[in-house]
Motif scaffolding. Structure first.
Motif, PDB file in Angstrom:
ATOM      1  N   VAL A 197       0.858  -1.198   0.000  1.00 55.92           N
ATOM      2  CA  VAL A 197       0.000   0.000   0.000  1.00 55.92           C
ATOM      3  C   VAL A 197       0.888   1.240   0.000  1.00 55.92           C
ATOM      4  N   GLY A 198       0.358   2.308  -0.578  1.00 58.95           N
ATOM      5  CA  GLY A 198       1.083   3.587  -0.563  1.00 58.95           C
ATOM      6  C   GLY A 198       2.202   3.657  -1.580  1.00 58.95           C
ATOM      7  N   PHE A 199       2.097   2.865  -2.672  1.00 55.54           N
ATOM      8  CA  PHE A 199       3.076   2.991  -3.754  1.00 55.54           C
ATOM      9  C   PHE A 199       2.972   4.420  -4.317  1.00 55.54           C
ATOM     10  N   PRO A 200       4.104   5.001  -4.797  1.00 53.90           N
ATOM     11  CA  PRO A 200       4.047   6.383  -5.287  1.00 53.90           C
ATOM     12  C   PRO A 200       2.845   6.641  -6.203  1.00 53.90           C
ATOM     13  N   SER A 201       2.141   7.682  -5.902  1.00 51.96           N
ATOM     14  CA  SER A 201       0.975   8.179  -6.653  1.00 51.96           C
ATOM     15  C   SER A 201      -0.287   7.333  -6.485  1.00 51.96           C
ATOM     16  N   GLU A 202      -0.287   6.337  -5.584  1.00 46.67           N
ATOM     17  CA  GLU A 202      -1.489   5.514  -5.389  1.00 46.67           C
ATOM     18  C   GLU A 202      -2.632   6.397  -4.871  1.00 46.67           C
ATOM     19  N   THR A 203      -3.693   6.505  -5.660  1.00 49.63           N
ATOM     20  CA  THR A 203      -4.825   7.352  -5.262  1.00 49.63           C
ATOM     21  C   THR A 203      -5.805   6.544  -4.417  1.00 49.63           C
ATOM     22  N   GLU A 204      -6.809   7.225  -3.915  1.00 48.23           N
ATOM     23  CA  GLU A 204      -7.847   6.523  -3.147  1.00 48.23           C
ATOM     24  C   GLU A 204      -8.559   5.512  -4.059  1.00 48.23           C
ATOM     25  N   VAL A 205      -8.743   5.889  -5.326  1.00 47.09           N
ATOM     26  CA  VAL A 205      -9.428   4.969  -6.258  1.00 47.09           C
ATOM     27  C   VAL A 205      -8.559   3.717  -6.473  1.00 47.09           C
ATOM     28  N   ASP A 206      -7.237   3.913  -6.657  1.00 50.54           N
ATOM     29  CA  ASP A 206      -6.336   2.762  -6.806  1.00 50.54           C
ATOM     30  C   ASP A 206      -6.423   1.869  -5.571  1.00 50.54           C
ATOM     31  N   PHE A 207      -6.392   2.516  -4.406  1.00 53.30           N
ATOM     32  CA  PHE A 207      -6.432   1.755  -3.159  1.00 53.30           C
ATOM     33  C   PHE A 207      -7.737   0.955  -3.064  1.00 53.30           C
ATOM     34  N   GLN A 208      -8.859   1.591  -3.439  1.00 52.49           N
ATOM     35  CA  GLN A 208     -10.147   0.884  -3.386  1.00 52.49           C
ATOM     36  C   GLN A 208     -10.145  -0.312  -4.337  1.00 52.49           C
ATOM     37  N   ASP A 209      -9.449  -0.184  -5.460  1.00 54.18           N
ATOM     38  CA  ASP A 209      -9.339  -1.328  -6.389  1.00 54.18           C
ATOM     39  C   ASP A 209      -8.653  -2.509  -5.695  1.00 54.18           C
ATOM     40  N   THR A 210      -7.620  -2.193  -4.918  1.00 54.62           N
ATOM     41  CA  THR A 210      -6.906  -3.261  -4.194  1.00 54.62           C
ATOM     42  C   THR A 210      -7.818  -3.853  -3.117  1.00 54.62           C
ATOM     43  N   PHE A 211      -8.461  -2.961  -2.378  1.00 54.11           N
ATOM     44  CA  PHE A 211      -9.362  -3.375  -1.298  1.00 54.11           C
ATOM     45  C   PHE A 211     -10.457  -4.310  -1.846  1.00 54.11           C
ATOM     46  N   ASN A 212     -11.027  -3.902  -2.973  1.00 56.23           N
ATOM     47  CA  ASN A 212     -12.120  -4.691  -3.549  1.00 56.23           C
ATOM     48  C   ASN A 212     -11.634  -6.019  -4.128  1.00 56.23           C
ATOM     49  N   LEU A 213     -10.404  -6.013  -4.636  1.00 57.30           N
ATOM     50  CA  LEU A 213      -9.858  -7.277  -5.152  1.00 57.30           C
ATOM     51  C   LEU A 213      -9.709  -8.286  -4.002  1.00 57.30           C
ATOM     52  N   ILE A 214      -9.244  -7.786  -2.856  1.00 51.58           N
ATOM     53  CA  ILE A 214      -9.070  -8.691  -1.710  1.00 51.58           C
ATOM     54  C   ILE A 214     -10.429  -9.242  -1.259  1.00 51.58           C
ATOM     55  N   LYS A 215     -11.417  -8.360  -1.261  1.00 52.05           N
ATOM     56  CA  LYS A 215     -12.776  -8.778  -0.883  1.00 52.05           C
ATOM     57  C   LYS A 215     -13.285  -9.862  -1.833  1.00 52.05           C
ATOM     58  N   GLU A 216     -12.992  -9.645  -3.123  1.00 51.44           N
ATOM     59  CA  GLU A 216     -13.488 -10.567  -4.143  1.00 51.44           C
ATOM     60  C   GLU A 216     -12.775 -11.917  -4.069  1.00 51.44           C
ATOM     61  N   LEU A 236      -6.581  -0.740   7.095  1.00 49.24           N
ATOM     62  CA  LEU A 236      -7.849  -1.125   6.475  1.00 49.24           C
ATOM     63  C   LEU A 236      -7.739  -2.502   5.830  1.00 49.24           C
ATOM     64  N   ILE A 237      -6.613  -2.738   5.165  1.00 52.76           N
ATOM     65  CA  ILE A 237      -6.463  -4.047   4.503  1.00 52.76           C
ATOM     66  C   ILE A 237      -6.232  -5.159   5.524  1.00 52.76           C
ATOM     67  N   LEU A 238      -5.452  -4.865   6.542  1.00 54.80           N
ATOM     68  CA  LEU A 238      -5.247  -5.896   7.578  1.00 54.80           C
ATOM     69  C   LEU A 238      -6.580  -6.279   8.229  1.00 54.80           C
ATOM     70  N   ASP A 239      -7.394  -5.256   8.534  1.00 52.10           N
ATOM     71  CA  ASP A 239      -8.691  -5.537   9.167  1.00 52.10           C
ATOM     72  C   ASP A 239      -9.588  -6.349   8.235  1.00 52.10           C
ATOM     73  N   LEU A 240      -9.564  -5.975   6.959  1.00 47.79           N
ATOM     74  CA  LEU A 240     -10.385  -6.718   5.996  1.00 47.79           C
ATOM     75  C   LEU A 240      -9.938  -8.180   5.948  1.00 47.79           C
ATOM     76  N   GLN A 241      -8.638  -8.389   5.847  1.00 47.77           N
ATOM     77  CA  GLN A 241      -8.131  -9.753   5.739  1.00 47.77           C
ATOM     78  C   GLN A 241      -8.444 -10.553   7.002  1.00 47.77           C
ATOM     79  N   LYS A 242      -8.350  -9.877   8.143  1.00 49.71           N
ATOM     80  CA  LYS A 242      -8.669 -10.572   9.409  1.00 49.71           C
ATOM     81  C   LYS A 242     -10.109 -11.068   9.379  1.00 49.71           C
ATOM     82  N   SER A 243     -10.999 -10.199   8.913  1.00 49.72           N
ATOM     83  CA  SER A 243     -12.404 -10.620   8.931  1.00 49.72           C
ATOM     84  C   SER A 243     -12.647 -11.739   7.908  1.00 49.72           C
ATOM     85  N   ILE A 244     -11.951 -11.686   6.761  1.00 49.79           N
ATOM     86  CA  ILE A 244     -12.087 -12.779   5.778  1.00 49.79           C
ATOM     87  C   ILE A 244     -11.587 -14.095   6.396  1.00 49.79           C
ATOM     88  N   SER A 245     -10.408 -14.028   7.040  1.00 57.72           N
ATOM     89  CA  SER A 245      -9.831 -15.253   7.622  1.00 57.72           C
ATOM     90  C   SER A 245     -10.744 -15.817   8.709  1.00 57.72           C
TER      91      SER A 245
END
Ligand code: SF4
Length: 380
Positions: free
Chosen positions: A306-325, A362-371
């Motif tokens: 997370v936080g790669f140079p120029s990563e926007t909120e939209v980019d981050f949400q793409d990652t978040f949603n991929l993990i959810k999926e 946010l991603i750690l919490d998401l992954q915890k709930s998935i696990s």
């Protein structure tokens, strides 16, 4: 030849990936053979060797501060930091006596003997660095030294030439090199004879394995056929080199442990392109779909930055949603940190620390709930 006798105690501190774990095992074996005693109590050691990792700034910082604290008489650095900083290590940490690169580790026993000769005379004090070898001899992979009596890591490839924008591995481990398949199989057979029943094939990118006519699929099939072996797995896979044909073959390998570590790094196509990963979000999701269809009860883990140079909120949400999926079984989540010499070091590291931390959490919490949900389902 008469073996020199020394009672010096060596403590090896290992940081980083499984490749380093295996290298520490090898170097421990080589040093024991040369008369040194390996201890797991740092305070009792005369010599400390840091087997280091340069993948993240945090891993390097740990080494710099541990060098400051150590009381050992002789201090050595091996692993990725050795190749990354070479003799500059002596300026930053004058207490260090020797620096040995990832492809030079077989030289450590001789280097130690040399340093010991000079150590008690300040006038003759000697600093040694060896970081220029192009490759390792096969026997350094295949030493027979094993600490674990049931499971073995077996190196099949070393180095990488994918040049992901954030990664230092191609600079510190060199170009991809595949070991001879015959030698790998011989090594595993010897491990089996010594009582080992489970193995993990190791490499920065195992799927790119190619030795003469043997590719990774063929190697996996041959390993699967070895008598006496109960289970095998492998790490790490690169999505761009992972194929449906591999899954087809693995589905027929009775001994495959049904575990795939497939680092996605980001769910945003824009960021994946900047990272030079060589696949898209859609390609990755398709791969996962095929894996799940073809490998019954397969487990799946990933790495995320997370936080790669120029990563926007939209980019981050793409990652978040991929993990959810995808609903990974496990995700290793890292906050981006600049690595000198890499392509990404040319980009502005423009995501604030607090923002990286927010995304990380946010991603750690998401992954915890998935696990949690997955475990609950399993236990029902
Ligand atoms: S594939 Fe990319 S991330 Fe993995 S070792 Fe190679 S350059 Fe680094």
């Amino acid at each position: 030849m008469k073996k020199e006798v020394t009672t010096k105690k060596v403590f090896i501190r290992t940081l980083g990936c499984q490749m380093n774990v295996r290298d520490s095992e090898v170097i421990g074996g080589l040093l024991s053979k040369s008369g040194y005693k390996i201890t797991d109590i740092e305070e009792k050691a005369d010599i400390i060797i840091f087997n280091t990792c340069s993948v993240r700034q945090h891993a390097e910082d740990k080494v710099w501060s541990a060098i400051g604290r150590t009381k050992a008489k002789i201090i050595g650095i091996m692993g990725c930091m050795a190749n990354n900083y070479r003799e500059a290590i002596f300026e930053k940490a004058p207490k260090v006596d020797f620096v040995v690169g990832t492809r030079d580790i077989a030289k450590i026993p001789a280097i130690l003997k040399e340093i010991e000769k000079h150590k008690d005379s300040p006038l003759l004090e000697k600093k040694i660095y060896e970081t220029d070898a192009d490759f390792r001899e096969d026997e350094i992979y295949h030493t027979g030294f094993r600490l674990d009596k049931e499971h073995a890591f077996v190196v099949i490839t070393e180095g990488c030439e994918n040049y992901c924008a954030y990664c230092v591995v191609p600079y510190v481990r060199g170009a991809l090199r595949s070991r001879s398949s015959q030698d790998i199989l011989e090594e595993i057979k010897e491990d089996i004879d010594a009582g080992i029943t489970r193995i993990t094939l190791l490499g920065q990118n195992v799927n790119a394995y190619k030795y003469q006519d043997t590719d990774f699929i063929e190697l996996a099939q041959e390993v699967n056929g070895l008598k006496g072996l109960k289970e095998f797995g492998f790490i790490t896979s690169h999505p761009k080199d992972t194929t449906v044909d591999l899954f087809k073959a693995l589905a027929e390998c009775r001994k495959f442990n049904n575990y795939l570590h497939l680092p996605v790094q980001s769910g945003s196509d824009r960021v994946l392109k900047l990272m030079n990963r060589g696949y898209t979000r859609e390609f990755y999701l398709n791969l996962v779909d095929n894996y799940r269809k073809m490998i019954k009860d397969g487990t799946l883990s990933t790495d995320i930055i997370v936080g790669f140079p120029s990563e926007t909120e939209v980019d981050f949400q793409d990652t978040f949603n991929l993990i959810k999926e995808v609903e990974f079984d496990k995700a290793y989540v890292f906050k981006y940190s600049v690595r000198p010499n890499t392509k990404a070091a040319e980009f502005a590291d423009n995501i604030e620390r607090q923002e990286k931390e927010r995304r990380h959490k946010l991603i750690l919490d998401l992954q915890k709930s998935i696990s949690r949900t997955k475990n609950a389902k399993k236990n029902n």
